[in-house]
Write an enzyme that holds these catalytic residues in place. Structure first.
Site, mmCIF file in Angstrom:
data_model
loop_
_atom_site.group_PDB
_atom_site.id
_atom_site.type_symbol
_atom_site.label_atom_id
_atom_site.label_comp_id
_atom_site.label_asym_id
_atom_site.label_seq_id
_atom_site.Cartn_x
_atom_site.Cartn_y
_atom_site.Cartn_z
ATOM 1 N N LYS A 75 -7.671 -11.758 -8.773
ATOM 2 C CA LYS A 75 -8.833 -11.641 -7.894
ATOM 3 C C LYS A 75 -9.804 -10.577 -8.376
ATOM 4 O O LYS A 75 -9.376 -9.533 -8.871
ATOM 5 C CB LYS A 75 -8.357 -11.253 -6.482
ATOM 6 C CG LYS A 75 -8.504 -12.354 -5.460
ATOM 7 C CD LYS A 75 -7.854 -11.989 -4.150
ATOM 8 C CE LYS A 75 -8.834 -11.386 -3.168
ATOM 9 N NZ LYS A 75 -8.263 -11.278 -1.810
ATOM 10 N N LYS A 113 -12.168 -4.204 -6.501
ATOM 11 C CA LYS A 113 -12.765 -2.921 -6.836
ATOM 12 C C LYS A 113 -11.734 -1.984 -7.466
ATOM 13 O O LYS A 113 -12.094 -0.957 -8.041
ATOM 14 C CB LYS A 113 -13.400 -2.282 -5.596
ATOM 15 C CG LYS A 113 -12.426 -1.715 -4.589
ATOM 16 C CD LYS A 113 -13.184 -0.811 -3.639
ATOM 17 C CE LYS A 113 -12.359 -0.075 -2.685
ATOM 18 N NZ LYS A 113 -11.429 -0.357 -1.806
ATOM 19 N N LYS A 129 0.822 -1.213 0.000
ATOM 20 C CA LYS A 129 0.000 0.000 0.000
ATOM 21 C C LYS A 129 0.855 1.261 0.000
ATOM 22 O O LYS A 129 0.467 2.270 -0.581
ATOM 23 C CB LYS A 129 -0.943 0.021 1.208
ATOM 24 C CG LYS A 129 -2.137 -0.892 1.064
ATOM 25 C CD LYS A 129 -3.266 -0.416 1.976
ATOM 26 C CE LYS A 129 -4.448 -1.366 1.942
ATOM 27 N NZ LYS A 129 -5.471 -0.991 2.942
#
Ligand code: TRP
Length: 347
Positions: A207, A210, A114
């Site tokens: 995967k 979003k 991140k």
């Protein structure tokens, strides 16, 4: 010490939940309500570790709450609330900031992902995120935590923190009347099954997420029926018919994904789906899958929209959940304050 079984989990407040969230997490959480005392938390404190537009955040907290209720989470039976309303999370997180070691946090792969290249510019909150997650769980002495694969490392850190707290303060814990020095349980993951790993409709090796740019890659829980059907029918496949058994799915990630979705939504196994559709073309299978998706997801989207028409009612549910959560966490936090050596009035 034997701890009472209690489930805790947290979901990020994001306005756009998708089929992957539904099959990967929501169904499991809803199922656990049947057997366990469950506490489910919309983690708004975690959300602001990266920038959030305040108006969008407020909206997303209500949306995710509405979606979970629409999908079957019962806010009377379980506790459903947003994290920032219960100060025990932040208070215990501070204590855990002083228990966890820099070396432990430096190993967290999610922080590395991140924060990216510009680590100097990541928030301190993003770095300390796993300590807050440990506090979420341990503020309720939760023993079971349903999480996806990506959160396993954070849950291990929670166990390390619980263990170190139990060790560091073992004399005080004994003095407070806890036998054997176990103040916190070591929370266990409840890993959601492999059948529920939902992949992108555009690429069966990634995967469903979003953050993937293409809307066609995922089915959102807010999609209307036509959109759901269109996305299923346009999903990437290979030219072969469906195989007769699950062995025939190896090396065919898109086929495997669609069969897995069908199985999960119909409450069966991939083998059952192939017993019915083996040998048939995708041109036959996809309409059946589209119908199933619409039948299962359409009512959830409708109900979530209905709930969102009355945000005051959603807020009331969250306030009520927070009151009940606080009542569980308060005596545990008071014990922590005694154990650590703070002066305070017991609630
Ligand atoms: N970190 C989790 C996620 O991103 C959310 C979360 C926060 C959580 N606190 C938690 C999950 C406690 C389980 C238990 O999905």
């Amino acid at each position: 010490m034997k701890f009472q079984e209690r489930v805790f989990s947290g979901m990020q407040p994001t306005g756009s939940l998708h089929l992957g969230n539904y099959l990967g997490a929501m169904l499991k959480w809803i199922d656990l309500q049947k057997t366990h005392e469950c506490i489910y938390c919309v983690v708004d404190l975690h959300a602001i570790t990266v920038w959030q537009d305040p108006a969008e955040l407020r909206q997303a907290i209500r949306q995710v709450t509405a979606a979970y209720i629409a999908a079957g989470l019962d806010p009377e039976k379980s506790i459903l609330f947003n994290q920032s309303q219960v100060s025990a999370h932040a208070e215990l997180a501070w204590v855990f900031n002083c228990v966890a070691r820099l070396g432990w946090l430096n190993r967290m792969t999610q922080f590395k992902e991140k924060a990216g290249k510009d680590r100097e510019n990541a928030s301190v909150g993003l770095y300390a995120y796993p300590n807050l997650m440990a506090a979420d769980i341990l503020a309720y002495r939760a023993t079971h935590v349903p999480v996806g694969d990506d959160q396993k490392q954070h849950l291990e850190l929670s166990r390390d923190i619980a263990q170190k707290f139990n060790n560091d303060f073992c004399a005080q814990i004994e003095a407070a009347g806890y036998d054997g020095g176990d103040f916190f349980p070591l929370p266990e993951p409840v890993i959601t099954g492999p059948a529920t790993r939902v992949m992108s409709l555009r690429d069966g090796t990634r995967k469903m997420s979003k953050s993937e740019p293409s809307e066609m890659s995922r089915i959102n829980l807010t999609d209307d029926n036509d959109t759901i059907a269109k996305k299923v029918k346009k999903a990437k496949t290979d030219p072969e018919p469906l195989p007769a058994d699950t062995k025939g799915l190896s090396g065919r990630p898109e086929a495997e994904n669609l069969v897995g979705i069908f199985a999960a939504l119909s409450g069966s196994q991939k083998a059952d789906v192939l017993a019915e559709f083996g040998g048939r073309q995708f041109s036959e299978f996809k309409p059946a899958l589209a119908d199933l998706c619409v039948a299962r997801l359409g009512p959830i989207a409708d109900e979530a929209r209905r709930l969102m028409d009355d945000p005051a009612e959603i807020d009331r549910i969250l306030v009520d959940g927070a009151d009940r959560a606080r009542a569980i966490a308060a005596p545990i936090l008071a014990d922590v304050k005694d154990i650590v050596g703070f002066v305070h009035a017991r609630p």
